[in-house]
Scaffold this active site. Structure first.
Site, PDB file in Angstrom:
ATOM      1  N   LYS A  52      45.660  41.094  34.928  1.00 13.04           N
ATOM      2  CA  LYS A  52      44.227  41.249  34.617  1.00 13.04           C
ATOM      3  C   LYS A  52      43.951  42.655  34.072  1.00 13.04           C
ATOM      4  O   LYS A  52      43.256  42.820  33.070  1.00 13.04           O
ATOM      5  CB  LYS A  52      43.392  40.967  35.878  1.00 13.04           C
ATOM      6  CG  LYS A  52      43.430  39.486  36.273  1.00 13.04           C
ATOM      7  CD  LYS A  52      42.898  39.213  37.671  1.00 13.04           C
ATOM      8  CE  LYS A  52      43.143  37.747  38.045  1.00 13.04           C
ATOM      9  NZ  LYS A  52      42.749  37.414  39.431  1.00 13.04           N
ATOM     10  N   GLN A  96      40.883  40.318  44.737  1.00 15.84           N
ATOM     11  CA  GLN A  96      42.001  39.374  44.657  1.00 15.84           C
ATOM     12  C   GLN A  96      42.188  38.694  46.021  1.00 15.84           C
ATOM     13  O   GLN A  96      42.331  39.362  47.036  1.00 15.84           O
ATOM     14  CB  GLN A  96      43.283  40.122  44.239  1.00 15.84           C
ATOM     15  CG  GLN A  96      44.445  39.209  43.945  1.00 15.84           C
ATOM     16  CD  GLN A  96      44.212  38.296  42.736  1.00 15.84           C
ATOM     17  OE1 GLN A  96      43.685  38.716  41.713  1.00 15.84           O
ATOM     18  NE2 GLN A  96      44.576  37.031  42.865  1.00 15.84           N
ATOM     19  N   ASP A 119      34.149  36.563  39.184  1.00 23.87           N
ATOM     20  CA  ASP A 119      35.023  35.474  39.640  1.00 23.87           C
ATOM     21  C   ASP A 119      34.209  34.197  39.865  1.00 23.87           C
ATOM     22  O   ASP A 119      34.777  33.123  40.024  1.00 23.87           O
ATOM     23  CB  ASP A 119      35.753  35.869  40.934  1.00 23.87           C
ATOM     24  CG  ASP A 119      37.209  36.225  40.673  1.00 23.87           C
ATOM     25  OD1 ASP A 119      37.744  35.783  39.631  1.00 23.87           O
ATOM     26  OD2 ASP A 119      37.805  36.920  41.516  1.00 23.87           O
TER      27      ASP A 119
END
Ligand code: NAD
Length: 292
Positions: A52, A96, A119
């Site tokens: 990412k 994450q 997200d």
């Protein structure tokens, strides 16, 4: 059978974002900025976050990686999120997952302000998505929609079977494919660990989205001729032949299923790359919304 190539598709999306960022830079504007939080040192999480951050650099985004060891307390993590929430130079925040057991993931997800929830896991984002309002869509289902769009695959009226009902993949995927829009307008069946006649249901599917996390679970005798198969699974299985000591397997037995499909995503090289593209789109959209 046509491969739905995540490398080609994600590159096209990254190129188009990169062009837009170049226009911003040329106009003297600041560039979109993604903040990523990584707790612990799981090999898989390290790899995902590294790609990412690398993709941000490729397309001209700024990125900040905040790393913590497993011992970080929940309150410390929440305070870090609060700081990022109030930092005007940050457009998107991702944490994450998974997190260590002593930290409540739902509290962490809810701590991110919805405007920076790239997200798309915050209940506000999910609620808006269900209501068909503009929202951040969880990156993996979003990436799959972008893939279907890129290959101009008609989905209207098709029967989609989604295997898995997690909050980050299966559940949003089912909702998105049933929406009255493109890609969507499918009749959707959601299957999960308690589904009794999975094989019979899969055999009725025009589209199968496999997101259960069991390597090579979907076999040829579960797939109808001409089906579109989207493989979300990513599992590391020991493989002495590989330098890393493991191979990445999807949830679909590609060798036996692919000859029956009209389209299929490979693993690796499919949905994983599209997830990053979805995240980058969300970050760009967050930037645009905040700088309207
Ligand atoms: P999860 O463990 O949260 O959910 C798995 C789901 O599968 C559950 O809803 C469960 O009910 C269902 N399931 C389990 N066994 C089943 C069975 N035998 N029959 C039917 N349903 C069954 O997993 P997740 O977070 O949704 O991830 C699923 C897979 O996708 C994993 O391999 C994960 O690594 C991968 N993943 C990939 C990406 C990507 O970018 N490609 C992103 C997220 C997750």
């Amino acid at each position: 059978m046509q491969i739905l190539d995540g490398k080609i598709t994600s590159q096209a999306i990254k190129d188009s974002i990169k062009e837009k960022v170049a226009v911003l830079t040329a106009a003297g504007k600041r560039t979109p900025h993604l903040a990523a939080i990584l707790v612990g040192n799981s090999g898989a999480s390290e790899t995902y976050v590294a790609s990412k951050v690398k993709t941000c650099a490729e397309i001209g985004f700024d990125s900040t990686l905040k790393r913590f060891n497993d011992a970080i307390s929940e309150i410390e993590l929440l305070n870090t999120i609060h700081d990022l929430n109030t930092d005007d130079s940050i457009d998107g925040i991702l944490v994450q997952l998974p997190l260590p057991k002593h930290i409540a993931e739902d509290k962490v997800i809810e701590a991110i302000i919805p405007d920076k929830d790239v997200d798309g896991f915050h209940p506000v984002s999910l609620g808006r998505m269900v209501a068909g309002l503009p929202s951040f869509i969880p990156a993996t289902p979003y990436g799959i929609l972008l893939m279907l769009e890129h290959y101009k695959i008609e989905t209207k009226g098709l029967h989609a079977v989604v295997i898995g009902r997690s909050n980050i993949v299966g559940k949003p995927m089912s909702i998105l494919l049933s929406r009255n829009t493109y890609p969507g307008n499918c009749t959707v069946t959601t299957c999960h660990s308690a589904t009794k006649n999975l094989k019979e249901i899969c055999l009725q599917a025009d589209i199968i989205v496999a997101a259960l996390g069991r390597p090579e679970f979907v076999k040829a005798d579960m797939v109808k001729e001409g089906a579109i198969v989207i493989d979300v699974g990513i599992t590391r299985v020991p493989d002495a032949m590989k330098k890393s000591g493991f191979a990445i397997k999807g949830d679909v037995d590609f060798a036996e299923v692919s000859p029956k499909c009209s389209y299929i995503t490979p693993v690796p090289g499919g949905v994983g790359l599209m997830t990053i593209a979805g995240l980058m789109m969300n970050t760009y959209n967050a930037y645009m919304k905040r700088n309207k």
